[in-house]
Write a protein that holds these residues in place. Sequence first.
Motif: not given
Length: 197
Positions: A150-174
């Motif tokens: 399930p996606m809840q066990s995965g990692i968020v890949l979010d470049p929008w949040r920091n204006g193009g710099r990739l933010f990533w974290a395990r889903v529960p840690e975000d």
Amino acid sequence: MKRCKQDGQPPVHWQNLFHLCSALLFLTLSACAASTGYQAEDTQRLADAIRALGPGVDPGEADRAARISYSHARELAIAYEISDPPLVHNTKVNMGLKPRGLCWHWAEDMQKRLDAENFRTLDIHRAIANADNPLRIDHSTALISARDQPMQSGIVLDPWRNGGRLFWARVPEDTRYDWQPQSRILARRYGVTPVGE
């Protein structure tokens, strides 16, 4: 010390200022040209986190996914002409001043790029946060998980949040966002049955 024109030359302080500005401009442009927006250690940390998603994750796929996540986020920042914080950029997109760069654009383009790799041991998901909160704007992202997890066990890949710099974290840690599968949110919003999350 006299600071006036001598023999048709500009005053000494203007010459010094010109040389200083030229040096600063050169250093600034050099840094911009050489910068990728991330370090090799960043990619390695993400690759390690992807490998840790499960024993069945292929290390080569984890490395490739991490490398692509960082490099594609940078490529998209250039393509989207990112020069402002995310909400300012969103306003420019909505006004037609910038081509793309809303969070769902980032999520869609990251998903397409990662899906193009046809990973055997990894799945790419889409998620939405804030869909049930009328005081906040929906936020979309791509996620990566071990195959058939399930996606809840995965990692968020979010470049929008920091204006193009990739933010990533395990889903529960975000803790900034409560991520829900995109298909579930869209099904609830439009009254259709969710398709594979």
